[in-house]
Design a protein around this motif. Structure first.
Motif, mmCIF file in Angstrom:
data_model
loop_
_atom_site.group_PDB
_atom_site.id
_atom_site.type_symbol
_atom_site.label_atom_id
_atom_site.label_comp_id
_atom_site.label_asym_id
_atom_site.label_seq_id
_atom_site.Cartn_x
_atom_site.Cartn_y
_atom_site.Cartn_z
ATOM 1 N N LYS B 66 0.801 -0.696 -0.118
ATOM 2 C CA LYS B 66 0.324 -0.012 -0.253
ATOM 3 C C LYS B 66 0.980 1.130 0.173
ATOM 4 O O LYS B 66 0.787 2.562 -0.389
ATOM 5 N N SER B 69 2.436 1.747 -3.627
ATOM 6 C CA SER B 69 1.140 1.507 -5.204
ATOM 7 C C SER B 69 1.471 3.111 -5.486
ATOM 8 O O SER B 69 1.599 3.799 -4.939
ATOM 9 N N HIS B 70 2.113 3.483 -7.066
ATOM 10 C CA HIS B 70 2.070 4.714 -7.893
ATOM 11 C C HIS B 70 2.817 5.193 -6.997
ATOM 12 O O HIS B 70 3.007 7.206 -7.016
ATOM 13 N N SER B 71 3.938 4.954 -6.346
ATOM 14 C CA SER B 71 5.208 6.021 -6.151
ATOM 15 C C SER B 71 5.692 6.233 -7.092
ATOM 16 O O SER B 71 5.572 5.466 -8.494
ATOM 17 N N ARG B 72 6.843 6.699 -7.295
ATOM 18 C CA ARG B 72 8.155 7.342 -8.477
ATOM 19 C C ARG B 72 8.918 6.914 -8.495
ATOM 20 O O ARG B 72 9.808 6.381 -7.342
ATOM 21 N N GLY B 76 10.714 6.193 -4.959
ATOM 22 C CA GLY B 76 9.986 4.592 -4.547
ATOM 23 C C GLY B 76 11.043 4.027 -4.982
ATOM 24 O O GLY B 76 11.165 3.014 -3.808
ATOM 25 N N SER B 104 -0.369 -3.472 -8.011
ATOM 26 C CA SER B 104 -0.760 -2.833 -6.685
ATOM 27 C C SER B 104 -0.608 -1.481 -7.933
ATOM 28 O O SER B 104 -0.689 -0.462 -6.937
ATOM 29 N N GLY B 105 0.045 -0.932 -8.879
ATOM 30 C CA GLY B 105 0.612 0.170 -9.961
ATOM 31 C C GLY B 105 1.726 0.040 -9.228
ATOM 32 O O GLY B 105 2.130 1.549 -9.347
ATOM 33 N N VAL B 106 2.801 -0.856 -8.551
ATOM 34 C CA VAL B 106 3.916 -0.334 -8.308
ATOM 35 C C VAL B 106 4.913 -0.259 -9.311
ATOM 36 O O VAL B 106 5.287 -1.477 -9.852
ATOM 37 N N PRO B 107 5.693 0.344 -9.617
ATOM 38 C CA PRO B 107 6.642 0.715 -10.857
ATOM 39 C C PRO B 107 7.949 -0.381 -11.132
ATOM 40 O O PRO B 107 7.640 -0.759 -9.467
#
Lengths: 79, 322
Positions: B66, B69-72, B76, B104-107
């Motif tokens: 969590k 997720s969506h970190s850059r 990130g 969950s969108g973790v790059p």
């Protein structure tokens, strides 16, 4: 009651299943066991670390092998 | 004050008084070394693993996911490498972890920073380095491990290798487990005790054998024996050490006591660190497990970048540490 053991067949999953079977027996609960070993299915339950314990489609615990007392309590509470 | 002084005293009494060996004899020196190091290392392991287990009970992978997720890129990667130290991880859950992160969108690059840091900066390695080499070397190991994890993640992120992940990974949708109840303190303690028993139970034979071999070398092999082969002036020492380290996976506990003696006999410190990192960070079993989610090309890139980073760290410290 349906008890699912989530995990791809590692030693910890076997340990968890053993504990759960013993607990069910001691509590005198009529339960069927299912092993969920495929990752897509395991992850559909929303957990990322195995082993996982699912009672009647609700996740009770994941990522560690609990003690026998904990397993017994989790199953008893779900009754 | 040395907190281990009582252990040294006990080892001395057994070796010199009870067994009656002389401190100057080779056998005496070897036995004394063994009797001091074994309880010291096992004690350190038990105490620190207990503490680590308590800390880890606050960072289940679901929470880490969590947070990431969506970190850059960059930020990130740093967060992922740091979280890799505290999130409990075993190679058996590498696959669900990977899928969960990606879902969950973790790059991808951030996920790799986690995957590199998590096994490499492991508590057993840190404790043993601390106990046998001191805090400076242990800190150096952690910092270099973080550096490799962050950079290799950034490189993989920049290369845009998303298509080298098995396609089915992107189709998996994770369910929602709901909020699992927070563990209570008694549960954390039970978990930590079990974890100590599990890890120490697994590694103690390696520790004993490793220190045993180390003790014999300590007593019987001349001090500068390895300088010509593994000293700072042999340019091939680092890559060879890394190659030897790969198949020794999971035996960090037996390997570190051994390398501590190798350094004493003239192996350069950078070579030692690179070797250690290869032992825990470049694991063939983990590569085979990750094959389920990564195409072979991506596994090769992951291993390649890691290996280059480890070799570079080895050369760097051989150049600056004297």
């Amino acid at each position: 009651m349906v008890i699912k053991i989530l995990g791809s067949g590692c030693a910890n999953c076997h340990k968890l299943e053993e504990l759960a079977r013993k607990a069910v027996e001691e509590l005198g609960i009529d339960a069927t066991f299912e092993k969920v070993t495929e990752y897509p299915e395991i992850m559909a339950f929303g957990i990322m670390s195995t082993p996982g314990l699912v009672v009647d489609d609700s996740v009770k615990m994941s990522g560690r092998v609990p003690t026998y007392e904990q397993v017994k309590r989790l199953i008893a509470e779900a009754r | 004050m040395d907190v281990f002084a009582p252990l040294q005293w006990i080892a001395d009494r057994i070796t010199y008084d009870l067994v009656g060996l002389s401190p100057e004899s080779k056998a005496g020196s070897a036995l004394d070394f063994f009797l001091y190091d074994v309880p010291k290392v096992l004690l350190l392991l038990a105490v620190v693993i207990f503490a680590v287990a308590i800390i880890r009970s606050f960072f289940p992978p679901e929470r880490t996911r969590k947070m990431l997720s969506h970190s850059r890129l960059y930020a990130g990667n740093v967060a992922a490498a740091l979280l890799g130290i505290v999130t409990p991880f075993c190679s058996c859950s590498a696959v669900p972890l990977f899928i969960g992160f990606v879902e969950s969108g973790v790059p991808l690059g951030v996920t790799f920073s986690f995957l590199v840091a998590s096994p490499m900066i492991n508590e057993v390695a840190i404790i043993l380095l601390f106990g046998l080499f001191g805090w400076k070397i242990a800190a150096l190991y952690v910092v270099s491990g973080l550096f490799i994890a962050i950079t290799s993640g950034i490189i993989i992120g920049k290369l845009g290798l998303e298509s080298w992940v098995e396609e089915y990974v992107y189709q998996i949708r994770m369910g929602d487990a709901g909020e699992l109840p927070e563990q209570t303190w008694p549960e954390r303690f039970t978990y930590a005790r079990g974890y100590v028993a599990e890890i120490v139970g697994k590694v103690w034979p390696y520790v004993v054998v490793g220190i045993g071999i180390g003790a014999v070398m300590h007593g019987y092999i001349p001090d500068d024996f390895l300088v010509q082969y593994a000293g700072p002036n042999n340019p091939f020492a680092v890559p060879i050490a890394v190659l030897i380290g790969v198949p020794l996976y999971s035996n960090a506990a037996g390997v570190i006591p051994l390398v501590s003696v190798l350094t004493e006999k003239g192996m350069a410190m950078g070579t030692v660190l690179a070797f250690m990192m290869a032992v825990v960070g470049l694991s063939l079993p983990e590569a085979i497990i990750l094959r389920k989610v990564l195409k072979p090309k991506l596994i090769a890139v992951y291993f390649g970048i890691n290996a280059i980073g480890i070799v570079a760290i080895g050369y760097l410290f051989n150049a600056v540490l004297h």
